[in-house]
Scaffold this motif. Structure first.
Motif, mmCIF file in Angstrom:
data_model
loop_
_atom_site.group_PDB
_atom_site.id
_atom_site.type_symbol
_atom_site.label_atom_id
_atom_site.label_comp_id
_atom_site.label_asym_id
_atom_site.label_seq_id
_atom_site.Cartn_x
_atom_site.Cartn_y
_atom_site.Cartn_z
ATOM 1 N N MET A 328 0.811 -1.167 -0.046
ATOM 2 C CA MET A 328 -0.116 -0.049 -0.013
ATOM 3 C C MET A 328 0.861 1.242 0.133
ATOM 4 S SD MET A 328 -2.625 1.969 0.152
ATOM 5 C CE MET A 328 -4.193 0.783 0.443
ATOM 6 N N GLU A 329 0.628 2.230 -0.931
ATOM 7 C CA GLU A 329 1.059 3.546 -0.953
ATOM 8 C C GLU A 329 0.099 4.620 -1.057
ATOM 9 O OE1 GLU A 329 4.839 5.902 -2.803
ATOM 10 O OE2 GLU A 329 3.946 4.302 -4.293
ATOM 11 N N GLY A 330 0.304 5.428 -0.084
ATOM 12 C CA GLY A 330 -0.863 6.483 -0.424
ATOM 13 C C GLY A 330 -0.721 7.720 0.424
ATOM 14 N N PHE A 331 -1.611 8.755 0.265
ATOM 15 C CA PHE A 331 -1.479 9.809 1.261
ATOM 16 C C PHE A 331 -2.113 9.219 2.812
ATOM 17 C CE2 PHE A 331 -1.639 12.157 -2.706
ATOM 18 C CZ PHE A 331 -0.542 13.272 -2.295
ATOM 19 N N VAL A 332 -1.495 9.273 3.591
ATOM 20 C CA VAL A 332 -1.770 8.703 4.891
ATOM 21 C C VAL A 332 -2.385 9.804 5.888
ATOM 22 C CG1 VAL A 332 0.369 8.785 5.944
ATOM 23 C CG2 VAL A 332 -1.225 7.341 6.954
ATOM 24 N N PHE A 333 -3.517 9.743 6.462
ATOM 25 C CA PHE A 333 -4.107 10.631 7.482
ATOM 26 C C PHE A 333 -3.424 10.457 8.916
ATOM 27 C CE2 PHE A 333 -7.512 10.201 4.241
ATOM 28 C CZ PHE A 333 -7.690 11.397 3.961
ATOM 29 N N ASN A 334 -2.950 11.216 9.514
ATOM 30 C CA ASN A 334 -2.565 10.903 10.896
ATOM 31 C C ASN A 334 -3.536 11.389 11.770
ATOM 32 O OD1 ASN A 334 -1.217 10.725 13.184
ATOM 33 N ND2 ASN A 334 0.401 12.451 12.775
ATOM 34 N N LEU A 335 -4.214 10.271 12.286
ATOM 35 C CA LEU A 335 -5.294 10.488 13.185
ATOM 36 C C LEU A 335 -5.087 10.807 14.527
ATOM 37 C CD1 LEU A 335 -6.602 8.606 10.777
ATOM 38 C CD2 LEU A 335 -8.025 7.643 12.346
ATOM 39 N N ARG A 336 -3.791 11.116 14.691
ATOM 40 C CA ARG A 336 -3.485 11.685 15.916
ATOM 41 C C ARG A 336 -3.680 13.251 16.087
ATOM 42 N NH1 ARG A 336 0.569 8.406 14.161
ATOM 43 N NH2 ARG A 336 1.239 6.633 15.206
ATOM 44 N N LYS A 337 -4.001 13.687 14.930
ATOM 45 C CA LYS A 337 -4.478 14.893 14.785
ATOM 46 C C LYS A 337 -6.103 15.035 14.713
ATOM 47 C CE LYS A 337 -0.214 16.429 13.734
ATOM 48 N NZ LYS A 337 0.654 17.360 14.579
ATOM 49 N N ALA A 338 -6.750 15.879 15.491
ATOM 50 C CA ALA A 338 -8.312 15.836 15.834
ATOM 51 C C ALA A 338 -8.855 16.144 14.342
ATOM 52 C CB ALA A 338 -8.550 16.958 16.817
ATOM 53 N N ILE A 339 -8.133 16.777 13.521
ATOM 54 C CA ILE A 339 -8.601 17.289 12.118
ATOM 55 C C ILE A 339 -9.240 16.013 11.570
ATOM 56 C CG2 ILE A 339 -6.706 17.363 10.982
ATOM 57 C CD1 ILE A 339 -7.844 19.781 9.383
ATOM 58 N N PHE A 340 -8.716 15.003 11.730
ATOM 59 C CA PHE A 340 -9.046 13.836 10.635
ATOM 60 C C PHE A 340 -9.824 12.710 11.368
ATOM 61 C CE2 PHE A 340 -4.703 15.082 8.580
ATOM 62 C CZ PHE A 340 -5.291 15.792 7.497
ATOM 63 N N LEU A 568 -9.569 -1.947 7.367
ATOM 64 C CA LEU A 568 -8.760 -0.569 7.060
ATOM 65 C C LEU A 568 -9.248 0.073 5.768
ATOM 66 C CD1 LEU A 568 -5.222 -2.597 7.124
ATOM 67 C CD2 LEU A 568 -5.927 -0.938 8.705
ATOM 68 N N LEU A 569 -9.755 -0.741 4.763
ATOM 69 C CA LEU A 569 -10.471 0.076 3.844
ATOM 70 C C LEU A 569 -11.536 0.807 4.191
ATOM 71 C CD1 LEU A 569 -10.424 -2.547 1.034
ATOM 72 C CD2 LEU A 569 -8.976 -0.683 1.229
ATOM 73 N N SER A 570 -12.370 0.185 5.044
ATOM 74 C CA SER A 570 -13.649 0.900 5.669
ATOM 75 C C SER A 570 -13.175 2.173 6.710
ATOM 76 C CB SER A 570 -14.460 -0.082 6.536
ATOM 77 O OG SER A 570 -14.960 -1.085 5.801
ATOM 78 N N GLY A 571 -12.001 2.072 7.067
ATOM 79 C CA GLY A 571 -11.469 3.361 7.928
ATOM 80 C C GLY A 571 -10.745 4.432 7.141
ATOM 81 N N PHE A 572 -10.717 4.204 5.897
ATOM 82 C CA PHE A 572 -10.151 5.165 4.859
ATOM 83 C C PHE A 572 -8.867 5.994 5.774
ATOM 84 C CE2 PHE A 572 -14.358 4.701 3.396
ATOM 85 C CZ PHE A 572 -14.346 4.897 2.089
ATOM 86 N N TYR A 573 -7.932 5.121 6.051
ATOM 87 C CA TYR A 573 -6.855 5.684 6.741
ATOM 88 C C TYR A 573 -5.832 6.205 5.686
ATOM 89 C CZ TYR A 573 -8.644 3.146 10.934
ATOM 90 O OH TYR A 573 -9.220 2.234 11.925
ATOM 91 N N PHE A 574 -6.007 5.521 4.449
ATOM 92 C CA PHE A 574 -5.098 6.025 3.371
ATOM 93 C C PHE A 574 -6.058 6.500 2.311
ATOM 94 C CE2 PHE A 574 -1.865 4.123 5.281
ATOM 95 C CZ PHE A 574 -0.478 4.391 4.706
ATOM 96 N N VAL A 575 -5.480 7.632 1.407
ATOM 97 C CA VAL A 575 -5.866 7.875 -0.031
ATOM 98 C C VAL A 575 -4.906 6.974 -0.874
ATOM 99 C CG1 VAL A 575 -6.292 9.464 -1.749
ATOM 100 C CG2 VAL A 575 -6.554 10.086 0.659
ATOM 101 N N PRO A 576 -5.455 5.847 -1.335
ATOM 102 C CA PRO A 576 -4.748 5.013 -2.011
ATOM 103 C C PRO A 576 -4.133 5.469 -3.401
ATOM 104 C CG PRO A 576 -6.601 3.777 -1.402
ATOM 105 C CD PRO A 576 -6.915 5.315 -1.170
ATOM 106 N N LEU A 577 -2.951 5.272 -3.605
ATOM 107 C CA LEU A 577 -2.300 5.874 -4.981
ATOM 108 C C LEU A 577 -2.233 4.767 -5.886
ATOM 109 C CD1 LEU A 577 0.571 8.145 -3.271
ATOM 110 C CD2 LEU A 577 -1.877 8.732 -3.965
ATOM 111 N N GLN A 578 -1.178 4.389 -6.757
ATOM 112 C CA GLN A 578 -1.227 3.766 -7.557
ATOM 113 C C GLN A 578 0.066 2.657 -7.459
ATOM 114 O OE1 GLN A 578 -1.679 7.155 -8.455
ATOM 115 N NE2 GLN A 578 0.366 7.654 -7.818
ATOM 116 N N HIS A 579 0.298 1.715 -8.210
ATOM 117 C CA HIS A 579 1.377 1.232 -8.299
ATOM 118 C C HIS A 579 1.715 0.442 -9.718
ATOM 119 C CE1 HIS A 579 -1.824 -1.632 -7.663
ATOM 120 N NE2 HIS A 579 -0.865 -2.709 -8.179
ATOM 121 N N ALA A 580 3.001 -0.183 -9.961
ATOM 122 C CA ALA A 580 3.101 -0.554 -11.201
ATOM 123 C C ALA A 580 3.254 -2.113 -10.935
ATOM 124 C CB ALA A 580 4.777 -0.345 -11.709
#
Length: 620
Positions: A328-340, A568-580
């Protein structure tokens, strides 16, 4: 008899190690297994089933036993290192190339099987069917590079030291061991009574063996540039922190004719130079300073390799397809931050990642979208409805998994490729409105607090992707501010979880297991040496990881991993990117490799070169 275990738990780590030094070995006539357990002598350990290769195998299928030895392999890596201790996760960065090349484990992992180890320092292994006890028989030929023999005392020393001061995976598993006993100078027994982790014997088999006589215990958890004494095929002859590492093949390497090593480690010397950023690393390759490069940028792979040494054949472009699973590679949300903390906000943000436009305009259409944490493997849940075992497990955690993910029908949102898909933006806005967010003066906010955060990046490629994503998010009133940090700052902030969002990556595991403990569990949430980048923690995640690790069969591990994937997918912890779906590499024309590519290559430099060789006058 040398012994470690519960009887010593009240002592400090240093005291336990000191006790080992003073212990006296018992006669070898002691019964091999405690409690009358019946053991089988095996030539290999597999997580499920048995080893694929027979006892008398000559070499690994992906190795060439006739490969010529010789020549120098010049490699480059981004970043640097400030320590030569690869087992200290808290302080410093050490070159991972040391593992296998300089420091060896009891047994060698095959890169052609999901999770199987074969003899190396241990010539054979005994284990009962319940996996409660495991005995390693040390090859009497095994030697460190200083010519001293490897004994049971070194094995127990390594076990105790890594249990006290090693990496999280070592500490977690080794702490479960009831006792460790030296039956004689070349035999060690580990008692795993009560341990439900099926992987534990394999983690012990993969334990690196350190020299008790030369390892500095007092400085083991400090930054240390002392060159270690190992038992591997190479010794370190030069180490300049942050700049250069040189390995030279040991002409007296003790295991050169052991089947698990035959045809591997063929270069006389490996020179590794370190570069500040990816651009400098690529320019060094173009200038002929490096022999090998794995390309991770589709845009560069498409257009960046039109330079003289490619045109004249001195550099060869090659696509390798090992068939390995994708991570998995993606933009990861840091849930330690209240905003997310609101999953609906995270989902809306994820919806705005326009893969279709990015893939076409940045990457020439060479990538595919990542849809699972265990993609391209049996462990992926995407496209597969949950079976009865999964549903029974997940029913204990109502509402944790969405219906479409439970049925396997969920996919990341698809855009129209225009770069401004209004339908997707409208859907994201509707979801945000349901969650109580409103756009005021062009800025999304909730309870008067605007949605503003920083995206941490470390190079131009990440920055370009973050800038595009930030532009898309502005369309729904979200202010995302990309910021690029130098390598030192980046790693310090990552280690301390001092970021809002970043691009995170997990390399794939052929068989998901112990490594998941350090990624998604409550225990890893605030530990600086963990890779729980998202700050993910919940009873459902903890239970799923526990079930996965305790799985007794391949079938059980598959449904447990799929359940974890769905959570994990249901939690949307990541914005999945792409892979080769392939390995893109370029290398000097003199570099050769066997026709067969291993199915599960290790990752010292993306794709391992231990089975490669250099053709030419320097080889012999």
């Amino acid at each position: 008899m040398l012994r470690t275990g519960h009887a010593m738990t009240r002592l400090s780590a240093a005291a336990r190690l000191a006790a080992l030094v003073c212990a006296i070995a018992a006669p070898s006539s002691i019964a091999a297994l405690a409690d009358g357990a019946r053991a089988s002598v095996m030539h290999g350990l597999a997580l499920y089933g048995g080893p694929a290769l027979p006892k008398d195998f000559d070499h690994f299928p992906y190795a060439n036993p006739d490969a010529p030895k010789g020549g120098t392999l010049r490699l480059g890596q981004r970043g640097g290192f400030d320590s030569l201790n690869p087992f200290n996760a808290r302080f410093g960065d050490a070159p991972q190339l040391m593992i296998g090349n300089v420091l060896e484990s009891l047994m060698a992992r095959s890169q052609d099987e999901p999770y199987t180890l074969y003899p190396l320092i241990a010539k054979s292994v005994e284990m009962d069917d319940a996996r409660k006890q495991v005995i390693f028989h040390i090859d009497p030929r095994a030697r460190f590079s200083d010519k001293t023999p490897i004994t049971a005392a070194d094995v127990l020393f390594s076990f105790e030291l890594l249990k006290a001061k090693g990496r999280p995976n070592h500490r977690a598993v080794f702490a479960l061991v009831k006792s460790a006993v030296a039956l004689d100078d070349h035999t060690v027994r580990f008692d795993l009574t009560g341990v439900t982790d099926r992987e534990a014997p394999l983690v012990l088999a993969a334990m690196p063996i350190l020299s008790k006589a030369t390892t500095n215990v007092a400085r083991f958890d400090e930054l240390d540039m002392t060159i270690p004494v190992g038992s591997g095929p190479y010794v370190i002859v030069e180490a300049k922190a942050g700049a250069r590492l040189v390995l030279r093949r040991d002409p007296d390497y003790w295991a050169r004719d052991i089947p698990s090593q035959r045809g591997l480690y063929n270069f006389d010397e490996i020179d590794v130079d370190y570069y500040r950023d990816g651009a400098a690393l690529f320019e060094a390759f173009k200038a002929g300073l490096l022999d090998y490069r794995e390309e991770t940028s589709a845009a560069r792979w498409s257009t960046g390799y039109d330079f003289p040494s490619v045109r004249n054949g001195a550099v060869v472009k090659e696509i390798l397809r090992p068939g390995r699973p994708t991570g998995m590679e993606g933009f990861v949300f840091n849930l330690r931050k209240a905003i997310f903390r609101d999953v609906r906000l995270r989902e809306a943000i994820a919806m705005m990642y326009d893969f279709e436009w990015i893939n076409a305009n940045f990457y020439g259409g060479l990538y595919v979208r990542t849809e699972s944490y265990f993609g391209d493997s049996d462990y992926a849940s995407t496209g597969r409805p949950a079976n009865a075992s999964e549903r029974a497990f997940l029913s204990k955690f109502p509402g944790v998994v969405r219906d479409d993910i439970l049925e396997g029908s969920w996919r990341p949102v698809q855009h129209d490729g225009s770069g401004r898909d209004r339908i997707v933006a409208k859907r994201a806005q509707e979801l945000l409105a349901q969650a109580g967010y409103r756009v005021v003066d062009g800025r999304l906010q909730k309870n008067g607090v605007p949605v503003v955060f920083e995206i941490m990046s470390r190079d131009r490629d990440e920055e370009r992707l973050a800038l595009n994503f930030a532009s898309s998010l502005r369309r729904i009133g979200i202010e995302a501010n990309p910021r690029t940090y130098d390598e030192v700052q980046y790693h310090r902030r990552r280690q301390r979880f001092e970021y809002d969002m970043m691009i995170g990556q997990w390399l794939p595991a052929a068989v998901p297991g112990q490594e998941q403990l350090n990624r998604w569990t409550t225990a890893s949430l605030d530990r600086e040496d963990s890779v729980n980048l998202a700050g993910a923690a919940s009873p459902a995640l903890d239970a799923a990881v526990d079930h996965l690790i305790a799985s007794a069969t391949k079938q059980d591990s598959v449904w447990a991993a799929r359940a974890l994937d769905r959570i994990l997918l249901s939690g949307f912890y990541f914005v999945p990117l792409q892979h080769a779906n392939a390995i893109w590499c370029a290398h000097g024309a003199a570099l050769r490799h066997p026709a067969r590519t291993p199915l599960f290559p290790m990752f010292p430099f993306g794709f391992t070169l231990e089975s490669w060789w250099k053709q030419g006058p320097a080889a012999h």
